[in-house]
Design a protein around this motif. Sequence first.
Motif, short mmCIF file in Angstrom:
data_model
loop_
_atom_site.label_atom_id
_atom_site.label_comp_id
_atom_site.label_asym_id
_atom_site.label_seq_id
_atom_site.Cartn_x
_atom_site.Cartn_y
_atom_site.Cartn_z
N GLU A 125 102.54 97.05 84.23
CA GLU A 125 101.76 98.22 83.81
C GLU A 125 102.57 99.12 82.88
O GLU A 125 102.06 99.61 81.88
CB GLU A 125 101.31 99.01 85.04
N LEU A 126 103.85 99.34 83.21
CA LEU A 126 104.68 100.18 82.34
C LEU A 126 104.90 99.51 80.98
O LEU A 126 104.85 100.16 79.94
CB LEU A 126 106.01 100.47 83.02
N LEU A 127 105.14 98.19 80.99
CA LEU A 127 105.40 97.50 79.73
C LEU A 127 104.15 97.38 78.87
O LEU A 127 104.24 97.32 77.63
CB LEU A 127 106.00 96.12 80.01
N VAL A 128 102.98 97.34 79.48
CA VAL A 128 101.73 97.37 78.70
C VAL A 128 101.65 98.67 77.92
O VAL A 128 101.27 98.68 76.74
CB VAL A 128 100.51 97.18 79.62
N LYS A 129 102.00 99.77 78.58
CA LYS A 129 101.99 101.08 77.90
C LYS A 129 103.03 101.13 76.78
O LYS A 129 102.84 101.82 75.79
CB LYS A 129 102.27 102.19 78.91
N GLU A 130 104.14 100.39 76.97
CA GLU A 130 105.23 100.40 75.99
C GLU A 130 105.19 99.17 75.08
O GLU A 130 106.19 98.83 74.44
CB GLU A 130 106.57 100.43 76.72
N LYS A 131 104.02 98.49 75.03
CA LYS A 131 103.96 97.22 74.33
C LYS A 131 104.35 97.34 72.86
O LYS A 131 105.06 96.48 72.32
CB LYS A 131 102.56 96.62 74.45
N ALA A 132 103.91 98.38 72.19
CA ALA A 132 104.23 98.53 70.76
C ALA A 132 105.74 98.65 70.56
O ALA A 132 106.32 98.01 69.67
CB ALA A 132 103.52 99.77 70.20
N ARG A 133 106.37 99.45 71.41
CA ARG A 133 107.83 99.60 71.33
C ARG A 133 108.53 98.30 71.69
O ARG A 133 109.51 97.91 71.06
CB ARG A 133 108.28 100.73 72.25
N LEU A 134 108.01 97.62 72.69
CA LEU A 134 108.57 96.35 73.12
C LEU A 134 108.56 95.35 71.98
O LEU A 134 109.57 94.69 71.69
CB LEU A 134 107.77 95.82 74.32
N MET A 135 107.43 95.23 71.29
CA MET A 135 107.32 94.25 70.21
C MET A 135 108.18 94.65 69.00
O MET A 135 108.77 93.79 68.35
CB MET A 135 105.86 94.09 69.80
N ARG A 136 108.26 95.96 68.73
CA ARG A 136 109.07 96.40 67.59
C ARG A 136 110.55 96.12 67.83
O ARG A 136 111.24 95.59 66.95
CB ARG A 136 108.85 97.90 67.37
N LEU A 137 111.05 96.46 69.01
CA LEU A 137 112.47 96.23 69.32
C LEU A 137 112.79 94.75 69.37
O LEU A 137 113.86 94.31 68.93
CB LEU A 137 112.84 96.90 70.64
N ALA A 138 111.85 93.94 69.91
CA ALA A 138 112.06 92.50 69.96
C ALA A 138 112.16 91.91 68.56
O ALA A 138 112.99 91.03 68.29
CB ALA A 138 110.94 91.82 70.74
N ALA A 139 111.31 92.39 67.64
CA ALA A 139 111.36 91.90 66.26
C ALA A 139 112.70 92.25 65.61
O ALA A 139 113.27 91.44 64.87
CB ALA A 139 110.20 92.50 65.46
N GLU A 140 113.20 93.46 65.88
CA GLU A 140 114.50 93.86 65.34
C GLU A 140 115.62 92.98 65.91
O GLU A 140 116.55 92.60 65.20
CB GLU A 140 114.78 95.33 65.65
N LEU A 141 115.51 92.64 67.20
CA LEU A 141 116.53 91.82 67.83
C LEU A 141 116.52 90.41 67.27
O LEU A 141 117.57 89.77 67.15
CB LEU A 141 116.32 91.82 69.35
N VAL A 142 115.33 89.89 66.92
CA VAL A 142 115.25 88.56 66.31
C VAL A 142 116.06 88.53 65.03
O VAL A 142 116.77 87.56 64.73
CB VAL A 142 113.78 88.19 66.02
N VAL A 143 116.01 89.59 64.26
CA VAL A 143 116.71 89.65 62.98
C VAL A 143 118.21 89.89 63.16
O VAL A 143 119.04 89.20 62.58
CB VAL A 143 116.10 90.75 62.09
N ASP A 144 118.57 90.89 64.01
CA ASP A 144 119.97 91.31 64.12
C ASP A 144 120.78 90.55 65.16
O ASP A 144 122.01 90.58 65.12
CB ASP A 144 120.02 92.81 64.45
N ARG A 145 120.10 89.93 66.11
CA ARG A 145 120.75 89.17 67.20
C ARG A 145 121.49 90.04 68.21
O ARG A 145 121.93 89.56 69.25
CB ARG A 145 121.74 88.12 66.66
N GLN A 146 121.69 91.31 67.93
CA GLN A 146 122.32 92.22 68.88
C GLN A 146 121.78 93.62 68.67
O GLN A 146 121.30 93.97 67.58
CB GLN A 146 123.83 92.19 68.76
N MET A 147 121.87 94.43 69.73
CA MET A 147 121.27 95.76 69.67
C MET A 147 121.92 96.66 70.70
O MET A 147 122.33 96.20 71.78
CB MET A 147 119.76 95.67 69.93
N ARG A 148 122.01 97.96 70.36
CA ARG A 148 122.48 98.95 71.32
C ARG A 148 121.41 100.02 71.46
O ARG A 148 120.91 100.54 70.46
CB ARG A 148 123.79 99.58 70.86
N ILE A 149 121.06 100.31 72.71
CA ILE A 149 120.08 101.35 73.00
C ILE A 149 120.77 102.42 73.83
O ILE A 149 121.35 102.11 74.88
CB ILE A 149 118.86 100.80 73.76
N GLU A 150 120.73 103.65 73.38
CA GLU A 150 121.39 104.74 74.11
C GLU A 150 120.34 105.69 74.66
O GLU A 150 119.24 105.84 74.11
CB GLU A 150 122.35 105.49 73.19
#
Length: 596
Positions: free
Chosen positions: A569-594
């Motif tokens: 339920e929480l991830l459904v609400k955050e789906k847009a953010r989830l997909m955006r960050l996943a797309a960035e990770l596909v490109v960069d292969r690494q990520m830091r979230i603070e």
Amino acid sequence: MLAALRAALRKTPQFQYNAKGLMIGIVRPEWIWHAKAAAGVLLGGGRGFSNDDFRRPVHIIDRARRASGKAPEEMAIFRPEHQALYLATSRDAVPLALRLAADVIVDIPTPTARHIVAARKVIGGEDITMAVAEAIARQPAEVVIGLTARHSLAGLDLSSLSTIDASAPRTPTLSELPGYGPLRPWVEAIKRDVGDWREERIRWSDVDRGILLVGPPGTGKTLFATALASELGFELVATSVGEWQGSRQGHLGHMLSAMSTSFANATSHRGAVLFVDELDAIGDRLRMRSDHTYYEGNVIGRFLELTTHALDQPGTIVVGATNYGHLIDNAILRSGRLETHVQLDLPEEEERADILSYHLDHFLSAAELREVTDNLMLATPADLEKLARAAKRAARIRKGVLSLQDVKAVLPAKVPLPEQVLHRICVHEIGHALMAMASGSAEEINIRVESHMVEGAAVQDGGRVHYKMSNRALPTEKDLLAKMRTMLGGTAAEEVVFGSRSIGAGGVEGSDLDQATRLAYRLVASYGLGRALRYQVGADRVDESFIPAPELRAEVDVILAREYRATKELLVKEKARLMRLAAELVVDRQMRIEKS
């Protein structure tokens, strides 16, 4: 050896005041006959004397004959007119009556670099540097004697010394080895303590001397024990519970006899590291099966007795090793026995490069090797040693100098992950990260994913998330459920984005589902946070051997299903953010979230 013997006896009345008395010297086996010759010179006032000199006799106690059960020569205990010296390789080899009658018992050290320099001056040899003397002092007795007597050591290749006696190769010390970060404070402390003990500034009971190493195969537990013994100048006595169990027919008496022999071997030295591998196989009285209770109870009881006795013997350190620390009886792990517990995990980026550089004899620097090792996230120290052997072999085959290309040429073959698989992995890892941030306890999250997979590997780690979490001294039910949702976040994110789940959340111990399930069992069976206020099992005992009651299994199923729904339920609400960050990770292969 004369200098070493003099140093050992210097503080005794027999040496200082020429007092009469019985003396016992404990010396390493390879030096014992040289010690007898040196004692003849020392007690003879520098002139030496024959073996039949009854006024100041020097005897060697034959431990081998005593251990073999052959009747040793009867030893009359008498008060000498002047002095008498008995030499043995261990205290246990000395008859009890003689130990009680002795006026002094001393440990005779092996000759040091200073002794070698002094001996060469006495015999008229050319001067040598302290560095050369130290290299000689680390060699077997026969090598030390031969090189000390040699007139000139000009042109001596120090690097060849370790190969002079193939039966006694030099092992590295811990100071020379990379890695072992979590163990360094304990090692430094015990080095100081052993030094103080040797100088008689502290008693052996003041030294921390029991430790348990826990970690997956290949993380260097055996090498640690070997290097620790080398670091301290101690003997290594290496064994395993499996070796004890395999003794002869493996009956209880044979098992206990083999165990006792290992401990006796360790305590026979004035300085030894007893390394016991596979310690989880020793058993746990809380998990005893009724048909094996007598056998396991006797084994554990005898192990506890032997460990307590061994740690009381001056110079004995016990190092246990296991892949499964939670399967070991608590009495073994209490203070006074194997009281220090250290987890050895897979090495991090810098450690991997340092370890590989070490095994490549530093022909390539750690900085150069980061190009390779940064992509070996699942490599154990043993894997890196194997890689180094293969790279050196490749360089020998082409008859060239070792290079980075040799290392790359022997890397396991990798194939690129299909784009849709990589995308799913990124969604999975971002799902974990978002749920960790939602818990409110994550300060910083680092994510890294692999774009290739190793051919033929049974288990793959496509991605990894590192959390920097704020500590909770007394976690509440809410905190634990938030942690469970973080564990379930990966597979829930896959279902939210793709409408289906992969096997990436389970399949092995330590997986997301394994951790979430065990946490749920701790909630209801240990912490009293389920429907019933009950305690059934210790939190550290919820493992593969734990057999829950049917009602507990039903309650855990309810908890996991409820928390999985909440996670989705929480991830459904955050789906847009989830997909955006996943797309960035596909490109960069690494990520830091603070934390914002």
